[in-house]
Structure formats: structure tokens, C-alpha cells
Design a protein around this motif. Structure first.
Motif, short mmCIF file in Angstrom:
data_model
loop_
_atom_site.label_atom_id
_atom_site.label_comp_id
_atom_site.label_asym_id
_atom_site.label_seq_id
_atom_site.Cartn_x
_atom_site.Cartn_y
_atom_site.Cartn_z
N UNK A 100 54.49 34.65 53.55
CA UNK A 100 54.71 35.75 53.01
C UNK A 100 53.87 35.76 51.49
N UNK A 101 53.49 34.89 51.17
CA UNK A 101 52.70 34.93 49.86
C UNK A 101 51.41 35.43 49.84
N UNK A 102 50.76 36.38 48.98
CA UNK A 102 49.79 37.02 48.80
C UNK A 102 48.35 36.33 48.76
N UNK A 103 48.48 35.18 48.99
CA UNK A 103 47.21 34.21 48.96
C UNK A 103 46.45 34.10 50.07
N UNK A 104 46.61 34.52 50.89
CA UNK A 104 46.09 34.31 52.48
C UNK A 104 44.74 35.09 52.40
N UNK A 105 43.48 34.29 53.01
CA UNK A 105 42.20 34.98 52.86
C UNK A 105 41.76 35.41 54.40
N UNK A 106 42.51 34.70 55.19
CA UNK A 106 41.95 35.19 56.58
C UNK A 106 42.67 36.19 57.33
N UNK A 107 41.97 37.44 57.66
CA UNK A 107 42.47 38.37 58.22
C UNK A 107 42.71 38.32 59.71
N UNK A 108 43.53 39.19 60.30
CA UNK A 108 43.84 39.16 61.66
C UNK A 108 42.36 39.31 62.69
N UNK A 109 41.52 40.08 62.09
CA UNK A 109 40.17 40.37 62.63
C UNK A 109 39.39 39.08 62.78
N UNK A 110 39.61 38.24 61.46
CA UNK A 110 38.86 37.14 61.64
C UNK A 110 39.30 35.87 62.54
N UNK A 111 40.82 35.99 62.79
CA UNK A 111 41.38 35.17 63.67
C UNK A 111 40.55 35.69 65.22
N UNK A 112 40.84 36.86 65.24
CA UNK A 112 40.16 37.36 66.66
C UNK A 112 38.86 36.77 66.92
N UNK A 113 37.95 37.04 65.87
CA UNK A 113 36.56 36.43 66.09
C UNK A 113 36.60 35.03 66.58
N UNK A 114 37.39 34.02 65.70
CA UNK A 114 37.31 32.79 65.96
C UNK A 114 37.77 32.36 67.30
N UNK A 115 38.73 33.40 67.92
CA UNK A 115 39.32 32.82 69.29
C UNK A 115 37.99 33.05 70.40
N UNK A 116 37.34 33.79 70.02
CA UNK A 116 35.84 33.66 70.80
C UNK A 116 35.14 32.40 71.02
N UNK A 117 35.44 31.38 69.99
CA UNK A 117 34.58 30.25 69.82
C UNK A 117 35.58 29.03 69.96
N UNK A 118 36.68 29.03 69.73
CA UNK A 118 37.71 27.97 69.69
C UNK A 118 39.19 28.28 69.95
N UNK A 119 39.88 27.55 70.35
CA UNK A 119 41.12 27.37 70.35
C UNK A 119 41.62 27.70 68.72
N UNK A 120 42.87 28.44 68.47
CA UNK A 120 43.52 28.94 67.30
C UNK A 120 44.81 28.36 67.41
N UNK A 121 45.47 27.59 66.46
CA UNK A 121 46.93 27.25 66.25
C UNK A 121 47.35 28.15 65.08
N UNK A 122 48.09 28.84 65.13
CA UNK A 122 48.86 29.74 64.12
C UNK A 122 50.12 29.16 63.84
N UNK A 123 50.55 28.77 62.81
CA UNK A 123 51.51 27.79 62.28
C UNK A 123 52.41 28.77 61.35
N UNK A 124 53.70 28.87 61.91
CA UNK A 124 54.93 29.58 61.39
C UNK A 124 55.69 28.73 60.72
N UNK A 125 56.17 29.10 59.31
CA UNK A 125 57.15 28.09 58.67
C UNK A 125 58.25 28.69 58.91
#
Length: 425
Positions: free
Chosen positions: A353-378
Motif C-alpha cells: 500500500x506504500x506509494x513507492x512501487x514503480x512497476x505498473x500493471x501494464x508492465x506486469x502484463x508485458x512481462x507475462x508474455x515472456x516469463x512467469x510472474x509471481x505476485x507476492x501479497x503480504x
């Protein structure tokens, strides 16, 4: 329809507006063009139409007075449109809206842009032809002009031609074929050769749906789909993007509200809801991470009830979702399982929830086309530093610019998953 075009380079339009269907429509009086050069309205000796920007910086800015004079000279300007990356996106529905106008005035900028005060003096609408930069608005204006003009009665010759093309019904167009039936071993689909028009219409509709699903799935959310369309799409396999996305809910190590590293208890509700999110979006899997043996045993009991026990027999849909849950003792174990199942090292991204994340949802989507992504929730008050050390980056929060950012982890998982996949599938 009459188009008035303000451009410093009116000669740019000599060929495009005089050939093919546009040229014929112009000869038939379906469209008419009035080219206005703002340079003709400059009052200085050198007829200059640009000047240095206030505040400094590179380049020049189109001067206000010549543009204002040029606009005032037009007797019936109609809606005034300025090509700009800041503008409303040019879509088929927008083009159809504009085609109902008798007059349109199109301004083409040059240099670094125009004096902003022009937008205060005239009711100018900003229009964007796409997320890219051009040297001027002339090339983009041709896209606007053609997309609007071809919707006018008589422009296409056969009116149905415009009704069956891409985006006309919210979908991409179906594939086309012509003679010969076989070329270098490639054949025309048999259904197009049989003469059954009802089957051809059905096949074309299905092909439009498949083309849209494969290439522009995000527009399906706004397309006018029939119940038959939805049934057809629901039977199609999930996209490879969804199959590359994994979720992990970490119960330890996390922080408590005092900033201490702790392990918190897992909850029945978190397991249920995130499992159902994972199944709904067709994700690769969902890991519940807890180092405590008693919590691992509790998870096994809950999952067993809903997969192999009485809960699963009474609610098979719930069993299908909870069957996706894998319990691991550490985040390292979850990462290793993703690596083993996919054959690739996953991109591991933290959520916060802290505002220092730099990766956008669109960036994650692009990465999914190349490799698996593990999204870690705390859980608790967020991931502890030793958990964050295992990640490659942090996704921006759900409300990065809001003052209140205290969603439940279940809600955050649902929102982020939807934003990443970006379509109804």
C-alpha cells in the motif's frame, strides 16, 4: 461534409485527398476540403508564425495571433479539433459521432506545440490518433479525415462495406480469402466454399470473436456480445498471459503495526476468496505461505474439507477453486515450485500500500508474455525486509495517489489481477 484544415504545409494534402475513394468522394461532392495556412494571417514582415517559449527550453511555439485570425476567418467552422497526444482517443465510435457533423475544422500543430491560450479563446477539442509522437498534426489528421469520411453515405459505394469492418461492431474483422482456392499448399476454409450463407455468417462471427480475443482482448469488455458469443468465448482456453501469473499470500515473515517481524495466522476467508479469484481469471496457481506447522495443518484441514471432503461434494465449484491452493513454508519454496513447473525463473513482484512501487500493471502484463510472474501479497502490515529481498521490484499500489490505502488483501488481489490481465477473460 466540409473539412477545413489549418496547416502550415497545405501541399501535404495534395495527393492523399485526391486519390482512391477520397478523390472520388470529392468529385461527387460527398466531401469538400478547405485548406487554410495560418502563415497567411501573420502580420509581421517575414510572415513568421512561431516564437520562443516563455520560460525557456528547446524549440519554438506556434504563435497565438495567426492561429486566432485564421480560425476567425472561417465562416462555418463546426466542431474545432486539434491533433494532440493529450486528446480524446480517436476510435470508431468517435469517428461515427463526428460523421454526423456538417462541418469540421482540424488544426495541425507544429514545432513544440501551440500557445495554450488558443484553447481558452476557442471551443477546441483535443484528439489523439495514438500514443506516439509525430513532427506535426498533418499525418494524424489524415487518419481522422478518412475514418470520418468513409462513414458518410455514398463514400464506400456499398454501405454494408463499412458495417462489417474492424471495430464497426466492437470487434476485429474476420479473415478474408479469394481465388485461388489453394496456394502453395494453403487452402481456403471449406465452410466458405459450401454456399451455406447462414453457416458463413456464423463462422465469420466466431472468427471475429477469436481474432479479438487473441489480439485485442481488452475491447471485448465493451463489445455488444450476445449470449451465444459469451458461451462461445467461455469455451475457449485461457490466455497464456493468465497461465503465467501466480499469486502468493505471505503470512510470515511480515511486519506488525509496530514494525516488528512476525508471522500472522491464515484465515479461511483469504484462502477462499483468493483461490476463487485465481480460478476465475485462469491463473497458474495460488500459494499460501506460512512457516508455522500448526497453520500448515490448519490449511490442510480447510482445503481437505473443500476439495476431498463434504464441502467439495456439496459445492464442486468451490472445490475446483480451492484445489489450486498450494501451502509452502517459505516464499523461497513458492518461487522454486514456479520455477520447477514452468522451467523458468519467475519475475517476483511485491505488492504494497506504500506509494513507492514503480512497476505498473501494464508492465506486469508485458512481462507475462515472456516469463512467469509471481505476485507476492503480504498480510499484517506488509512484507518484512527479508521477504522483500527475494523480489525483483514492487508493483504500484491500487490507489497510488490517494490518502487512504487500506484495502483488504482479498480486495487488493482482485483489483490487481484484473488490472494486470486487462480483459474479461
Amino acid at each position: 461534409m466540409r473539412f477545413t484544415i489549418l496547416s502550415l504545409f497545405p501541399e501535404f494534402y495534395d495527393s492523399p485527398l485526391s486519390c482512391a475513394l477520397m478523390g472520388k468522394a470529392r468529385e461527387q461532392g460527398i466531401v469538400d476540403f478547405n485548406l487554410v495556412n495560418p502563415r497567411d494571417f501573420a502580420l509581421n514582415k517575414h510572415k513568421s508564425v512561431d516564437d520562443r517559449p516563455y520560460g525557456g527550453g528547446p524549440g519554438m511555439v506556434m504563435a497565438l495571433d495567426p492561429l486566432a485570425r485564421a480560425l476567425k476567418s472561417i465562416e462555418t467552422p463546426g466542431r474545432m479539433l486539434l491533433l494532440s497526444p493529450r486528446g480524446r482517443r480517436l476510435t470508431q465510435s468517435f469517428a461515427r459521432e463526428l460523421s454526423a457533423e456538417p462541418n469540421l475544422t482540424i488544426l495541425c500543430g507544429r514545432y513544440e506545440g501551440i500557445d495554450e491560450r488558443l484553447l481558452q479563446l476557442f471551443p477546441i477539442e483535443l484528439v489523439s490518433a495514438g500514443d506516439f509522437v509525430l513532427s506535426g498534426g498533418e499525418a494524424a489528421s489524415l487518419c481522422l479525415i478518412e475514418s470520418v469520411a468513409r462513414l458518410l453515405p455514398g463514400f464506400m459505394g456499398k454501405e454494408e462495406s463499412g458495417d462489417e469492418e474492424s471495430f464497426s461492431h466492437g470487434l476485429l474483422e474476420y479473415p478474408h480469402y479469394t481465388r485461388p482456392e489453394t496456394y502453395e499448399g494453403l487452402t481456403v476454409p471449406d465452410i466458405l466454399l459450401g454456399g451455406d450463407h447462414a453457416k458463413v455468417r456464423s463462422w465469420r462471427r466466431e472468427q471475429s470473436l477469436l481474432q479479438t480475443l487473441a489480439r485485442r482482448p481488452e475491447i471485448l469488455a465493451d463489445a455488444p456480445l450476445t449470449p451465444q458469443d459469451r458461451t462461445f468465448l467461455a469455451e475457449k482456453p485461457r490466455t497464456h498471459l493468465a497461465r503465467n501469473l501466480h499469486l502468493a499470500l505471505v503470512h510470515g515473515p511480515v511486519l506488525n503495526k509496530f514494525g516488528h517481524t512476525v508471522t500472522v495466522s491464515l484465515t479461511n476467508l483469504d484462502l477462499h476468496d483468493i483461490a476463487r479469484i485465481s480460478r476465475t481469471y485462469g491463473l497458474a496457481g495460488f500459494f499460501a505461505v506460512t512457516p508455522l506447522e500448526d497453520q500448515q495443518a490448519l490449511a490442510a484441514t480447510l482445503l481437505g474439507h473443500w476439495t476431498a471432503g463434504a464441502g467439495g461434494k456439496g459445492n464442486p465449484d468451490r472445490a475446483e477453486a480451492l484445489g489450486m491452493v498450494r501451502v509452502t513454508a517459505t516464499l523461497q519454496d513458492a518461487i522454486a515450485q514456479v520455477r520447477d513447473s514452468s522451467g523458468q525463473d519467475p519475475l517476483v513482484l511485491a505488492t504494497s500500500a506504500r506509494p513507492d512501487g514503480a512497476v505498473t500493471p501494464q508492465g506486469v502484463r508485458q512481462s507475462l508474455g515472456e516469463r512467469p510472474v509471481l505476485l507476492v501479497l503480504g498480510t499484517g502490515s506488509g512484507l518484512a525486509p527479508e521477504a522483500l529481498a527475494l523480489t525483483h521490484g514492487q508493483i504500484s499500489p491500487v490507489r497510488p495517489f490517494g490518502g487512504y490505502n487500506h484495502l483488504s488483501v482479498r480486495a487488493a488481489a482482485a483489483i490487481l489481477t484484473d488490472r494486470i490481465l486487462g480483459d474479461i477473460f
